[in-house]
Structure formats: C-alpha cells, structure tokens
Design a protein around this motif. Structure first.
Motif, mmCIF file in Angstrom:
data_model
loop_
_atom_site.group_PDB
_atom_site.id
_atom_site.type_symbol
_atom_site.label_atom_id
_atom_site.label_comp_id
_atom_site.label_asym_id
_atom_site.label_seq_id
_atom_site.Cartn_x
_atom_site.Cartn_y
_atom_site.Cartn_z
ATOM 1 N N ALA A 172 -27.414 16.844 73.490
ATOM 2 C CA ALA A 172 -28.013 17.936 74.252
ATOM 3 C C ALA A 172 -26.986 18.615 75.154
ATOM 4 O O ALA A 172 -26.993 19.844 75.313
ATOM 5 N N CYS A 177 -27.003 22.057 77.313
ATOM 6 C CA CYS A 177 -28.086 21.688 78.234
ATOM 7 C C CYS A 177 -27.500 21.148 79.539
ATOM 8 O O CYS A 177 -26.518 20.393 79.537
ATOM 9 N N GLY A 181 -31.691 19.625 82.794
ATOM 10 C CA GLY A 181 -32.433 19.907 81.568
ATOM 11 C C GLY A 181 -32.443 18.736 80.616
ATOM 12 O O GLY A 181 -33.426 18.507 79.908
ATOM 13 N N TRP A 184 -35.311 16.367 81.875
ATOM 14 C CA TRP A 184 -36.688 16.843 81.745
ATOM 15 C C TRP A 184 -37.050 17.245 80.316
ATOM 16 O O TRP A 184 -38.220 17.152 79.925
ATOM 17 N N LYS A 185 -36.073 17.697 79.523
ATOM 18 C CA LYS A 185 -36.375 18.146 78.165
ATOM 19 C C LYS A 185 -36.157 17.066 77.109
ATOM 20 O O LYS A 185 -36.800 17.087 76.059
ATOM 21 N N ILE A 186 -35.260 16.132 77.373
ATOM 22 C CA ILE A 186 -34.931 15.110 76.365
ATOM 23 C C ILE A 186 -35.459 13.735 76.771
ATOM 24 O O ILE A 186 -36.188 13.083 76.017
ATOM 25 N N PRO A 189 -39.768 13.288 78.170
ATOM 26 C CA PRO A 189 -40.807 13.185 77.127
ATOM 27 C C PRO A 189 -40.807 11.838 76.414
ATOM 28 O O PRO A 189 -41.862 11.374 75.963
#
Length: 275
Positions: A172, A177, A181, A184-186, A189
């Motif tokens: 990422a 990224c 990020g 929170w994005k990788i 989740p």
C-alpha cells in the motif's frame, strides 16, 4: 466417518443442561415474581403468577424514568466503545509495528495496569477527576472508561495485529498510501473480528458497571440504568413487585444486544482459532 453418539456424550449433554437450568433459576424467580402482585409474592414466591400483572412494568417504567436512564446508558456505552476502538487500535498498531524497546515497555505497562484493583485507586481517581472538572459529567465518565478499558483492549488488538502480514502495508505504501491511510484502509478492516469481540466485551462491562458511575454521576438526570435501579430498589425495597419489574427492564436491553450479536461472537471465536 462421523463421530458416534456415545453414552459419554449423552451424559455430558445431560450435565450441561442441568447446569444451565441451575443458572436459570434466579432468572425464573425474578421474571415470575415481577409479574405478580405484591401479596402473591409474599404468599407464594416459587409458583407461576396466577394473574399476569403487566401494570408492574408500566409503573416501574414511569418511576424509573426509564427512557432517560436508558438514553444515558446508551450514550455512555456507544461513546466509550468508539473512543476505545479508535484510540486503542491505533496505539496497538504502533506498538506492534514500531520495533523499539520503548514500545515493549509501554505495552507491558498497559498489560500491568489490567491487574490493578479498581478499589485501590477510587479515592485518587475521584480527587483527580474533581480537579479536572470531570465529575458529574457523562463525557468525563467516557474518558475514565477509556483509561480503564485501554489495557485489555490494546492487549487484544496487539495480539491480533501481529498476525497481519506486513507485506500488505508495504504494498500500500508503494502505491502511494500514507501511513494514516495504510492503517484505516488496509489494517483496520482486517481487525473486524477482534473489533466486534472487543465491542461486545466492553459493552457488557460498561452497561453493567455500577461502581464508577456511582462515583462520578451525582445528578439524578445523568444516572445510568444500573445506578437508577439501585436507587429505585432503595426507594421501593418493600414493593418487590415494582422493584423486580425495574430489574427486568434493566436486563432486557443487554439480552437483546447479546442475542443480536451472537453470530458475531461465534464468528470471532472461530476466526481466532483458525488464526
């Protein structure tokens, strides 16, 4: 070839059912007596109600100011879970990914804080909270739950994050990224199973907690359900029909929450076992 149903398994199942029934006996007494008149409770406590007295619940609902105390408990529980998940997940992530001795020291301090009895710090806590203006405030109570719940929450997140491959984050970052990020994005989740488990555990603790709100919240308008039920029992000790109905009203939201989240509890347990 499937496992055979043996006499040993049958015996274990019977014992499990009997133990379950023993634990359900107090619930039977509370629910059945909450639907009786006061005179019937005194004459025959163990029997089923001859006439269902639903008016007990109506009276207890009004006397308990149920909507207000339910809203207070809901705000405290939801707000505390949000701050615990947000801050503790980020803290655990940094403690895992920062390969420094100070990270291990900080993590061990959080773990050590889990074994400190609350009763030993009650008086210093109240004095400090009073100095900072956190007493008699729902948001002050939320801040205290963040402090007391951080140890176990960071501990659970820490163990789960160690199982997430670093290569995902590196890929990422190569794609442009930012570190914020990436989390929170990788990463976040992927923390869903343990996050659900943490929310369930913390909700059961915060919703049922009596001691900390009793120290912090003096205003009757700020009382949570356990606190309001305690004062209700003090006021209506001799009216067991109303007191028991109030007790059931305090239990119902937690039962609904637990049964609605049951599949997530099982999924979290199975996910943890596979990992």
């Amino acid at each position: 070839m499937g496992n055979k149903y043996t006499g040993k398994i049958f015996t274990v199942e019977i014992l499990a059912i009997l133990i379950g029934l023993i634990f359900l006996i107090p619930f039977y007494y509370v629910v059945s007596n909450s639907l009786k008149s006061f005179s019937e409770i005194l004459t025959n406590t163990s029997s089923l109600p001859s006439v269902l007295q639903f008016q007990n619940y109506v009276n207890a609902f009004e006397q308990l100011n149920y909507l207000k105390v339910f809203t207070n408990s809901l705000i405290v529980t939801i707000a505390s879970n949000i701050v615990l998940v947000v801050f503790c997940s980020m803290a655990a992530y940094m403690l895992v990914r920062t390969k420094k001795r100070i990270s291990n020291v900080i993590f061990m301090l959080f773990v050590a804080a889990m074994v400190i009895p609350f009763q030993s710090i009650m008086i210093p806590l109240v004095k400090t909270a009073g100095t900072l203006g956190l007493l008699n405030s729902i948001w002050g109570l939320v801040i205290m739950y963040l402090g007391f719940g951080s140890g176990i929450t960071i501990f659970l997140y820490h163990g789960f994050i160690k199982g997430i491959p670093v290569e995902l984050e590196e890929a990422a970052i190569i794609d442009g990224c930012t570190p914020f990020g990436v989390f929170w994005k990788i990463v976040f989740p992927l923390l869903k199973p343990i996050t659900v488990t943490i929310i369930i555990l913390n909700s059961l603790w915060i919703w049922n907690d009596f001691l900390l709100p009793s120290l912090v919240l003096q205003d009757p308008e700020l009382r949570t359900i356990p606190l309001a039920t305690f004062f209700f029992f003090g006021q209506y000790t001799k009216q067991w029909d109303l007191a028991l109905a109030a007790l059931v009203l305090g239990i119902i939201p937690l039962l609904i929450f637990f049964f609605s989240m049951q599949k997530h509890i099982i999924k979290g347990i199975t996910s943890g076992s596979i990992k």
